[in-house]
Scaffold this active site. Sequence first.
Site, PDB file in Angstrom:
ATOM      1  CD1 TRP A  25      -5.259  -5.190  -6.389  1.00 47.33           C
ATOM      2  CD2 TRP A  25      -6.022  -4.039  -5.069  1.00 47.33           C
ATOM      3  NE1 TRP A  25      -5.403  -6.384  -5.665  1.00 47.33           N
ATOM      4  CE2 TRP A  25      -6.214  -5.417  -4.849  1.00 47.33           C
ATOM      5  CE3 TRP A  25      -7.369  -3.392  -4.185  1.00 47.33           C
ATOM      6  CZ2 TRP A  25      -7.030  -5.897  -3.488  1.00 47.33           C
ATOM      7  CZ3 TRP A  25      -8.077  -3.683  -2.928  1.00 47.33           C
ATOM      8  CH2 TRP A  25      -7.457  -4.996  -2.968  1.00 47.33           C
ATOM      9  CG  HIS A  26      -8.965  -0.754  -4.557  1.00 44.43           C
ATOM     10  ND1 HIS A  26      -7.400   0.415  -4.737  1.00 44.43           N
ATOM     11  CD2 HIS A  26      -8.974  -0.178  -3.699  1.00 44.43           C
ATOM     12  CE1 HIS A  26      -7.436   0.119  -3.469  1.00 44.43           C
ATOM     13  NE2 HIS A  26      -8.533   0.131  -2.746  1.00 44.43           N
ATOM     14  N   GLY A  27     -10.725  -1.317  -8.654  1.00 38.47           N
ATOM     15  CA  GLY A  27     -12.289  -1.631  -9.582  1.00 38.47           C
ATOM     16  C   GLY A  27     -11.796  -0.939 -10.575  1.00 38.47           C
ATOM     17  CG  PHE A  36     -12.280  -3.446  -4.283  1.00 39.55           C
ATOM     18  CD1 PHE A  36     -12.731  -3.156  -5.157  1.00 39.55           C
ATOM     19  CD2 PHE A  36     -12.431  -2.567  -3.109  1.00 39.55           C
ATOM     20  CE1 PHE A  36     -13.758  -1.067  -5.426  1.00 39.55           C
ATOM     21  CE2 PHE A  36     -12.970  -1.652  -2.775  1.00 39.55           C
ATOM     22  CZ  PHE A  36     -13.573  -0.846  -4.197  1.00 39.55           C
TER      23      PHE A  36
END
Lengths: 445, 387
Positions: free
Chosen positions: A282-284, A445
């Site tokens: 999700w963060h990257g 993000f």
Amino acid sequence: MAFVPVYILILGFTIVVDYFAGIYIEGAEGKQRKFFLILSLIANVGVLAVFKYYNFLNQNFSFLLHGFGLNNPIPYLAILLPIGLSFHTFQAMSYTIEVYRGRQKAERHFGIYSLYVMFYPQLVAGPIERPQNLLHQFRERFDFDYDRVTSGLRLMAWGLFKKVVIADRLGIVVDTVYSNPEQYNSLNLMIATFFFSFQIFCDFSGYSDMAIGAAQVMGFKLMTNFDKPYQSKSVNEFWKRWHISLSTWFRDYLYLSLGGNRVTIPRWYLNLFIVFLVSGLWHGANWTFIIWGSLHGFYLIFALATKNGRERFNNFFLLNRFPILSVFTTFALVSFAWIFFRADDVNTAFYIATHIFTGVPDLIKKALSHESVFQAIGTSKFDLILSVVLIAFLEIVHYVQRKKGIYAILNECPKVIRWSIYYMLLLVILFFGEFNQSSFIYFQF
Amino acid sequence: MYKRLLINVSILLLPLVAVVLAVNIKVDSGFVINHRSKEIAEILVSGANAGVKYIPSTFGSLQTAIIEERIRIHDLKKKDIVVFGTSRSSEVNSEIFPQNTFFNCAVPGGNILDYIALYGLYNSNHMLPKYLVISIDPWTFHARRAVTINKKVQYISDPSSPLVADKDLESNYRFGMVSLGLKEEAQRKKNARTLSPDDLIQMLSPDYFQTNIQSIFDKMVIKTDRNNVDSYFIIRSDGGYSLMQQSQIDSFYVKENSFKFIDVNKSNFFISADTSSIYWSYFKKLLINLKSHEVTPIVYISPVNPIVYEHLSNSLRVDLEEGIDVFCKDNNILRIGSFNPNKYGYNYVGNYFMDAYHPVGPVVRNIFYSHRNELKDLGVIISNNLN
């Protein structure tokens, strides 16, 4: 990460899809409800997949084909990641899931629903709100309340302090060392990693404070996103205090959907690992984030698997009498994981993760022979000391807040002292703020 | 209640805003509203060097303002040797030419239109020198655009845009164009000495306040006989200046900066691209016109850092230098220097370059010394003191 005006259409697309999905889910029965939910989830995850993960997946596919001596015929997309995409997509998804679960009525007012997704204080970096908490507030009437407004302004000022005075100051050292780690010894790698732990906290929690404060000025109450996370005594506790709106999102919508802990132990561990793997992703779209998430998953599973043994060990050596040791251990584990979060690529991360310790004997030798172990790390001695003082100040404030909220303490102070504190805070921001530094880390993000 | 909030917020913030404003206006270390060109020019006219606390953000325009000011107060008597150049030629100084009078008009970031303006200034004041050293830089014939890369302002090539002339020298530019028989009109840069909304916003900037507060007890402009004064940027009375002292060179920065420069400036090394061919014709016209005024032009090219040149020579031809070579040979004009640092033995970075494209003083002196025989043939004696 970019702000491209035409990308507002993406936001518009998910708003329209989820608005109608909510109404249809509410009006439908049985399998139809699930069908509309899945449609909505596909639309939201699809947008994320295209804009955030397509090129990453394609790149890895190319790498895989290359291993077999083949060329990848699938083209790359020349697109930028819209600012805050992961945040507003998750907020929109929480709405349709809650309507599906029957815990939230579908919103019929298109404007109010749009506002729920696009509410500006938290649009680009959260907190990721739940419809039960936010939607009804848009229908309420807020009268001007002096205490509420000033309390919101104070929170904004505190957030600004954390961002420009602490986070951006620490960022100078972190950027210098992390952009060329080969140039620096273990001590400097440690300092930079230690600083990054506080940089990311102050950067992100500073933003959250400003978002919550700005909403509060207008009369809205957003959920708390951070609760003194570096005072956690375990990684499990850390995740109850760090980016609370995201960790509870994953708990409510992914972990529990996978069965949570009401399954066999291996499956429970797998569920935990999946949640943290997805959280990393999700963060990257980068292997560094996947490793970071996996590392946290591993920490939690290891902690659960060794719980009894560790408790016996702690009792035997009387370590449980010193909870501060647990705080330090947790902080060290979390900071080690941050290396993967911060490094530009996996090679850099592994270089730092390995060299942060291997150079220690060399450092000790140097220190014993009275050689200097300090290197220039992009900042003056004064700034370095100031950074440490600021971190200590931050943790003292957090410590004081454990017993009584800082605002409650402020309100009890005589006006002269209160105003002196305000002036001090503003003067510190003015004199020690870094005003030409970067935007917020979590905007990407 | 609203009123109470407004009053309290005002009581809290207004004194701070007032302090920021007062300090920024009073100190103004970037010379944003107080340009001090007259003060600096007067120091230089007295024969001393001038030190400024920081390199002003508008230094290009400040330098033209100083030159203009000096000419206005009849300081710049007709000299034997004058340099029309940029920061890359700012290290060319009077010590290289012990037997001649000398002045260096090195305008940072200057281009061919600035040279035409300087030509107009000198011509209109009947001060054209015996020898005019004209510096050629990668951007001499190209428009550049300021962009922010990694949080720092950098200039990238924009070959399709027209060049911009310095507005401070506008009348001189017009005179120069007419003298050369040219009609092309150029865009004008913002006159740095006119207050803009950005300048006023700068006065409220906390960042600028922090810079200013550190210098609140320092003199912004000093008079000195030395060429190096700690924490001051020195403008020499002969017009030249050093962007950096030798001791300040950071080899790591030099390498990093070189790679960034390559990425954004590749196309600057061509004269064939779009508008550059027009300005190339201006340049040729200027040289021929100088000869007709019995001024001996000398074309000078400062080397770029070996990292930059190695990358350029591996990936593309530097056709700007080739074009200059051909033109100078055809018109019997002496050309010294080269973008290629290897020609003068600088095949590694060492401390010879302060960044990607600025050689240090000894490198520049060595280049002139290497051409001492050709220069002697023209009547210019070069000092053998290379330090």
